[in-house]
Enzyme design. Structure first.
Site, mmCIF file in Angstrom:
data_model
loop_
_atom_site.group_PDB
_atom_site.id
_atom_site.type_symbol
_atom_site.label_atom_id
_atom_site.label_comp_id
_atom_site.label_asym_id
_atom_site.label_seq_id
_atom_site.Cartn_x
_atom_site.Cartn_y
_atom_site.Cartn_z
ATOM 1 N N GLY A 211 0.783 -1.223 0.000
ATOM 2 C CA GLY A 211 0.000 0.000 0.000
ATOM 3 C C GLY A 211 0.814 1.271 0.000
ATOM 4 O O GLY A 211 0.293 2.353 0.253
ATOM 5 N N ASP A 239 11.288 5.768 5.979
ATOM 6 C CA ASP A 239 9.943 5.219 6.092
ATOM 7 C C ASP A 239 9.977 3.712 6.166
ATOM 8 O O ASP A 239 10.605 3.188 7.064
ATOM 9 C CB ASP A 239 8.996 5.698 5.003
ATOM 10 N N HIS A 284 16.270 -2.781 26.605
ATOM 11 C CA HIS A 284 15.089 -3.447 27.187
ATOM 12 C C HIS A 284 15.480 -4.525 28.193
ATOM 13 O O HIS A 284 14.631 -5.026 28.922
ATOM 14 C CB HIS A 284 14.177 -4.012 26.094
#
Length: 378
Positions: A211, A239, A284
Site C-alpha cells: 500500500g 519510512d 530493554h
C-alpha cells in the site's frame, strides 16, 4: 419494549457462551505456539521450500522424519498452521491440499533473513518454563529473583555460560535476530550500482504490495552537508524500509542514477551530522537506572568525538501501526521481558530515561515493524 423472560435468558446464555469462548481462546493460545515449534522441529518449512514453495502432504512427508502412523496427525497440525497464517493452503488434484509458503514461513527457510534460531530459542523449554510459576513470582519482592532465575535457579547469562547446549541455542537465537534486523537496516552494503538497482526495484515492488511507503538509505553522500572534514555526514531517507550502502562513497548524481534506474520517482537527501552510537535491542534488558548509565556513557562518547547523536533500535510500546496484532505483540513482548526483569517502554518511559541521561531531545521513527528507531540528541 422489554425483553421477555425467554428472550432475556437466551441473551444471557449467549453472553456466557461468548465469555467461555474468550477464555478458551486464551487458554488454547499456547497450542498455536507449540504447533509452530513442532513445524520447526520437523523442518516442515524447509520441506515445502524444497518442493519449490508448495507441496502436498505426501510430498512433505518425503522430506521430514516422522512415524507413518502420525501422517493423519500431521494433517491436523497443518490445519492449525494454515489457519494461523504460517502456511497457505488450496485444493490440488484429487482434492489433495497443497500447502504453500507465506511471507511468514519464508522467514523460516534459506540462509538470508532466517529467524528460525530466534523462534527456536523463544519456543524452547527453558524460556517457556520461566512463565509456569509467574503467579507465584508476583508474591516476591523485586528485583530478585527474575522469573527466569525463579524457575532455573540462576540468571540467564549464568546458565548460558555454564550450559553449552543452552549457550549455543541462546547465541544462535540472538545472532539470528540481530542479523535479521540489520539485514533490514543495512541490506545494501558492498553491492555494485547494478546490484543496488536490482535490490531497490524489489523493495519498490514490496512497498507497492503493502500500500505504499518509502525506502530508507543510510550512507555518505560525497559533497553533501557540512564542509567540515572532521564531521561524518550520514544521509537518511525514512519510512518503510531502511538500508545502509557501505560500498563506494557516491555523490548525489550517482545516487540519483541508482534511485531513478530502480524506478523511484523522487528522493530527498537529509544530512544528519555525526552519527556515533547505535544501540540495538539492548536497553530493554536493563532497569531505568542502568539505562541512564548506559546512555550517559554514550553521551560522553559522542561528545569526545565532536558531537553527534545516539541511535537506539528498540521497541516503543504504542508506536507504529494501530493494527491489533501489532499492538498485542508489543504488549505481550513487554510482559515477556519480565522474565529477566527487563521491560519494553512506551514513549513516556523512554522520555524519562533519555532526559535523565542528560539528552535534550529525541525522535521516534516507527519503521522496523514492532520496533522503532529512536534518535537521541545531546
Amino acid at each position: 419494549m422489554a425483553l421477555s423472560k425467554k428472550q432475556h435468558t437466551s441473551t444471557d446464555q449467549q453472553a456466557v457462551l461468548d465469555a467461555q469462548l474468550l477464555l478458551w481462546h486464551h487458554t488454547m493460545g499456547y497450542v498455536k505456539s507449540m504447533a509452530l515449534k513442532a513445524a520447526l522441529d520437523l523442518s516442515i518449512p524447509d520441506a515445502v521450500h524444497q518442493h519449490g514453495g508448495s507441496a502436498t502432504l505426501p510430498q512433505i512427508v518425503t522430506k521430514v522424519t516422522l512415524h507413518p502412523s502420525k501422517i493423519p496427525c500431521l494433517r491436523r497440525l497443518m490445519r492449525v498452521l494454515t489457519l494461523t497464517g504460517v502456511f497457505s493452503v488450496h485444493a490440488g488434484g484429487d482434492d489433495e491440499p497443497v500447502y504453500g509458503l507465506t511471507p511468514a514461513s519464508r522467514l523460516l527457510v534459506g540462509s538470508g533473513m532466517n529467524v528460525t534460531p530466534f523462534l527456536t530459542l523463544m519456543l524452547g523449554t527453558v524460556f517457556v518454563s520461566s512463565f509456569f510459576d509467574l503467579g507465584e513470582w508476583f508474591r516476591h519482592e523485586l528485583p530478585d529473583p527474575s522469573p527466569f532465575k525463579f524457575a532455573h535457579g540462576r540468571h540467564i547469562w549464568d546458565l548460558a555460560d555454564h550450559d553449552a547446549s543452552f549457550g549455543k541455542l541462546f547465541d544462535d537465537g540472538m545472532v539470528a535476530d540481530s542479523s535479521f534486523i540489520m539485514d533490514v537496516v543495512w541490506i545494501l552494503h558492498d553491492w555494485s550500482d547494478a546490484e543496488c538497482v536490482k535490490i531497490l526495484k524489489n523493495c519498490k515492488k514490496a512497498i507497492a504490495s503493502q500500500g505504499g511507503g518509502k525506502v530508507i538509505i543510510l550512507d555518505m553522500v560525497v559533497g553533501a552537508g557540512s564542509s567540515d572534514e572532521k564531521h561524518v555526514e550520514t544521509q537518511i531517507l525514512f519510512d518503510l524500509f531502511m538500508m545502509f550502502i557501505n560500498g563506494a562513497e557516491r555523490d548525489e548524481l550517482e545516487w540519483k542514477k541508482i534511485i531513478f534506474e530502480a524506478g523511484f520517482s523522487s528522493y530527498k537527501i537529509i544530512p544528519v551530522l555525526g552519527v556515533r552510537s547505535i544501540i540495538e535491542w539492548i536497553l530493554h534488558d536493563w532497569s531505568d537506572a542502568e539505562c541512564v548509565k548506559i546512555l550517559k556513557n554514550c553521551k560522553k562518547a559522542i561528545a569526545s568525538q565532536g558531537g553527534g547523536k545516539v541511535i537506539i533500535l528498540d521497541m516503543v510500546v504504542g508506536a507504529g501501526s494501530s493494527d491489533e496484532k501489532h499492538v498485542e505483540t508489543q504488549i505481550l513482548f513487554d510482559l515477556f521481558m519480565m522474565f529477566i526483569n527487563g521491560a519494553e517502554r512506551d514513549e513516556l518511559e523512554w522520555k524519562k530515561i533519555i532526559f535523565e541521561a542528560g539528552f535534550s531531545s529525541y525522535k521516534i521513527i516507527p519503521v522496523l515493524g514492532v520496533r522503532s528507531i529512536i534518535e537521541v540528541y545531546p
